[in-house]
Design an enzyme around this catalytic site. Structure first.
Site, PDB file in Angstrom:
ATOM      1  CG  ASN A   1      -1.809   1.312   1.455  1.00  0.00           C
ATOM      2  OD1 ASN A   1      -2.695   1.662   0.852  1.00  0.00           O
ATOM      3  ND2 ASN A   1      -1.088   2.380   2.123  1.00  0.00           N
ATOM      4  CD  GLU A   2      -1.368   5.507   0.264  1.00  0.00           C
ATOM      5  OE1 GLU A   2      -0.785   5.936   0.995  1.00  0.00           O
ATOM      6  OE2 GLU A   2      -2.648   5.704   0.080  1.00  0.00           O
TER       7      GLU A   2
END
Length: 871
Positions: A433-434
């Site tokens: 995630n990210e």
């Protein structure tokens, strides 16, 4: 031969502060699984970390060593000929040393892996007592030590302190912008003792579907410890608990393997597209005389899953195709349902998934900063037909890739891929995630097009690229079949990150609403992408939830220290109040401000889902493939982006999504007026005197469309009304437009059409227009004479409207039902939900001449309170 026996070592545990030799007092622990905060709370050693400011008073726990201890008898069959005795530790959080009868049995440094040790030579004889001790060192301190040891790596983390970077532990334990800092530890999953001569360790099912999806070639394999021949049997499928007949024949048998041909198969479908058919495969290990030594079974579903990424007029598509049917994946992102995962019951997991499914959510994205959820979660997704987007557990950091770390990640990935690969609901694995946001923000070395050598990536200051683009996709390919892999969320072929959103490729996290430019939510239709895997708007939970966690009456107001401390989002004070003030007349007491934030969040969800679903388009023209709100749930009681609070009480936004994700929906929207177009960073620099805000009520142009996920077209009639907010009367005769709603597509009904309006004149000054008569646009879709969908467009901003004298009538005479009518348009009718109460709908707009019916379970309808804008 002795059959397999399992003893759950869950009772009579104690714990103490310090290591094995510490002389501190021992206290009784909860039955396993458990975590240190829960055990301290059980013994009144700490206050409840979820209440008031208590999170601050328990931070010291994270820096201490904690020891758990119990005794157990050696099993009766331990020591018999050919009998093996093993201990299995399903989850130790995180830096743990295990001692059995004073001897070091194992060490663990990864919360996400399980360990099994042959203790045949370590246990005492049958019925004698054994002692096991679990020593948990501080993950925070160990993390800081690892950062110092690996000075060759540039550790960068967002949200939290640097110590989480090298630690394979649930990252949200360090706190996040929606959750507290509660760095817990302990035996967070079960511990068991097994004796066996032969056992089936796990079962794997892989299959190939025929091109017409009517038959399947199924390969079953079992890992067996000890002697015995394995016999497989496939039964089912089971659909909602009932069995359907199926033709199954064994084609080939090898040691521990068997191949089947299934004809006339029943496919597993996402919710709303077909049945959630689940087959059961049972494996039996038998000796030469046919005696059963062990038996195990799993369920699996037959489905074809594809991630469609094709060049088109908009760039490159990104959507899911299940069983050759294009699926608009509307749903939500999931964070762990509790800061202490060990206390989430199996029923609570099921309740969460059922709630999402009943809200017409077709996909849940399991966020990479939490945990790989237990089988109960995925079982529920299989049964309710909810697709799962599964992140690997990496989030918002520049992770290292030294040898020991890579070895741990490899074991973690393989174990969880093998555990989860039979679940038909899992349709994608994503690397993180990210994390590519970190690459862009800090200028880390990343040459997506030019450097394709994985070994060279390990020598850069972004070595985790090796994990996301080499190691994990390789393991997914080896351990699963027919499940696509995506390097990150978001990821756009080296082009799109959180900071640099490219709406033409990959998935995006759209945070220019709330974060970034803080754009008005009315602009969400222009802020989409090929797949929006994160976006969100904050709102308060219902007042009862706030009152449970903030005990002092004097702290129960917006902006109190207790309230501000609980909301972890950076700058939430400015952001919440800005969005409320832009759209509504502010009432700053707790019940009314709570209501305003909830209506605002619901409005934002309505704009997002109906607009991006509109962009689903038609086959070959799928501009937007899905939308996943950040977030479905909370890990503690708080004010956040969640659309359902910690206690499983939905906010109005949950129902807005539910309505927007019905099988057939109608949408209506006005062309946005200039006041909405102003970039936030230019608000105080631009001359806005030329903008006549009455234009939001005059010279209105509007669109009407319908979106359908139905497999067939339907003939419908669209009714479009223009209703005065002031009087409730129609300003113009209704428009009636027949149209065919296309199958699994968007049907454009009205484009850029002029709406009528009426001017109000002051009788004392007849030649001046005192004000326009603002009106709502009401769109209704009837199919075969029955209303199947409706929508309403309000003249924004709502704060300029006068909601006096609505003549709202709420009838609760039937006890289990609330009937609502009004003489004039009502905005944001919200029933104050609470734990244990279930509603069929909430957060509604009420139009004249229409009757809303809301069913109530868990409470008498006349015991509930409600409010609406301007009440």
């Amino acid at each position: 031969m002795t059959p397999r026996n399992t003893l759950l070592l869950n009772k009579h545990w104690t714990f103490k502060q310090g290591g094995r030799d510490a002389h501190s007092s021992a206290f009784p622990a909860n039955d396993l699984p458990t975590e240190i905060h829960l055990d301290l709370l059980k013994n009144d050693q700490i206050p409840n970390p979820f209440n008031n400011l208590n999170e601050l008073s328990v931070r010291w726990i994270a820096d201490e060593t904690w020891t758990y201890q119990t005794t157990f008898e050696s099993p009766e069959d331990h020591g018999e000929p050919n009998v093996k005795t093993v201990m299995k530790f399903e989850g130790l959080d995180t830096f743990a040393s295990v001692y059995l009868n004073g001897n070091l049995l194992l060490t663990s440094e990864n919360m996400f892996v399980w360990h099994e040790v042959d203790v045949s030579e370590h246990l005492k004889t049958a019925h004698e007592l054994n002692e096991v001790q679990l020593v948990f060192e501080s993950a925070r301190q160990k993390g800081l030590d690892l950062v110092k040891q690996h000075h060759e790596h540039r550790f960068i983390v967002h949200q939290t302190e640097i110590s989480r970077g090298p630690v394979r532990k649930a990252q949200y334990h360090w706190g996040w912008d929606w959750g507290p800092i509660l760095l817990t530890c302990g035996p967070w999953k079960p511990i068991t003792l097994e004796t066996y001569v032969s056992r089936i360790r796990d079962i794997s099912v892989k299959y190939e579907l025929s091109d017409d999806l009517k038959s399947a070639h199924v390969r079953c394999k079992a890992s067996v410890d000890g002697p015995g021949n394995v016999i497989f049997e496939i039964s089912g499928p089971a659909i909602h608990g009932s069995l359907k007949a199926s033709t199954v024949s064994a084609q080939k048998s090898l040691p521990g393997q068997q191949t089947f041909e299934l004809n006339d198969v029943h496919l597993w479908w996402p919710r709303g597209y077909g049945d959630q058919s689940l087959y059961t495969v049972q494996a039996c290990s038998v000796d030469e005389n046919g005696k059963v030594l062990d038996r195990s079974s799993i369920r699996f579903g037959l489905r074809k899953a594809e991630l469609v990424q094709e060049k088109d007029a908009h760039g490159q598509s990104f959507y899911f195709r299940i069983n050759n049917i294009d699926i608009f994946a509307g749903g939500s992102c999931w964070v762990p349902a509790d800061s202490f995962a060990s206390q989430i019951s199996l029923q609570r997991y099921r309740d969460w998934v059922q709630l999402a499914a009943e809200g017409n959510q077709i996909m849940i994205r399991i966020w990479g900063g939490g945990i790989y959820e237990p089988d109960a979660f995925y079982d529920a997704c299989d049964e309710f037909g909810v697709l799962v987007w599964q992140d690997f557990m990496f989030a918002c950091a520049n992770y290292p890739a030294y040898l020991e770390y890579l070895d741990s990640v490899r074991i973690e990935a393989v174990q969880n891929l093998r555990r989860l690969h039979n679940h038909p609901s899992i349709v994608i694995w994503a690397g993180n995630n990210e994390d590519y946001q970190i690459v862009e923000r800090y200028g880390l070395e990343y040459d997506f097009e030019g450097d394709k050598d994985p070994q060279s990536w390990l020598k850069t200051n972004f070595p985790a690229r090796y994990i996301y683009e080499h190691l994990l996709p390789k393991l997914v390919s080896e351990e699963t079949e027919g499940v696509p892999y995506h390097p990150s969320s978001p990821f756009g072929n080296g082009k799109s990150t959180v900071l640099k959103v490219d709406p033409t490729v990959g998935d995006i996290h759209q945070w220019n609403m709330w974060h970034g430019e803080m754009k008005p939510y009315q602009l969400l239709p222009e802020m989409g992408g090929r797949f929006v895997s994160e976006f969100g708007m904050e709102a308060y939970p219902h007042v009862e939830t706030i009152e449970k966690c903030i005990s002092r009456e004097e702290d129960r107001y917006p902006g109190s220290m207790a309230m501000d401390f609980r909301n972890k989002a950076i700058g939430h004070e400015r952001r919440v109040i800005s969005y409320v003030a832009e759209n509504f007349r502010i009432r700053y007491d707790l019940p009314n401000f709570t209501h305003l934030t909830q209506v605002m969040q619901a409005d934002a969800m309505a704009w997002a889902y109906k607009s991006w679903r509109r962009q689903w388009g038609s086959p070959g023209d799928r501009k937007c493939g899905g939308a996943l709100v950040w977030q479905l749930n909370d890990c503690w009681p708080t004010m956040s982006w969640a659309v359902v609070d910690y206690h499983l009480v939905p906010k109005p936004a949950y129902y807005a999504i539910k309505r927007a994700m019905q099988p057939i929906v109608v949408g209506v929207a006005r062309k946005l007026q200039p006041w909405m177009m102003r970039p936030a960073d230019e608000l105080w620099q631009r001359d806005t005197s030329h903008i006549d805000l009455r234009k939001n009520w005059e010279n209105v142009k509007f669109d009407v469309w319908a979106s359908s996920n139905r497999p067939e077209s339907v003939d419908g009639e669209f009714i479009i009304k223009f209703i005065s907010v002031r009087t409730g009367r129609e300003l113009h005769p209704s428009l009636k437009i027949p149209a065919k709603v296309k199958a699994n597509s968007t049907t454009e009904v009205v484009r850029d059409r002029d709406a009528p309006y009426a001017s109000l004149q002051d009788p004392k000054r007849p030649f001046e227009i005192a004000a326009s008569d603002p009106f709502v646009i009401r769109a209704i879709l009837n199919v075969r004479g029955q209303q199947v969908a409706s929508d309403v467009s309000w003249p924004d901003p709502i704060k300029y409207l006068d909601f006096a004298d609505r003549e709202l009538s709420v009838d609760v005479s039937e006890g289990s039902k609330i009937m609502v009518t009004a003489e004039r348009p009502v905005k944001g009718f919200v029933i104050g939900e609470r734990q244990g109460v279930k509603l069929t709908d909430n957060g509604l707009d009420v139009m004249p001449g229409e009757k809303l019916s809301i069913k109530v379970e868990g409470a008498a309808a006349n015991n509930l309170e409600w409010r609406y804008i301007g009440m």
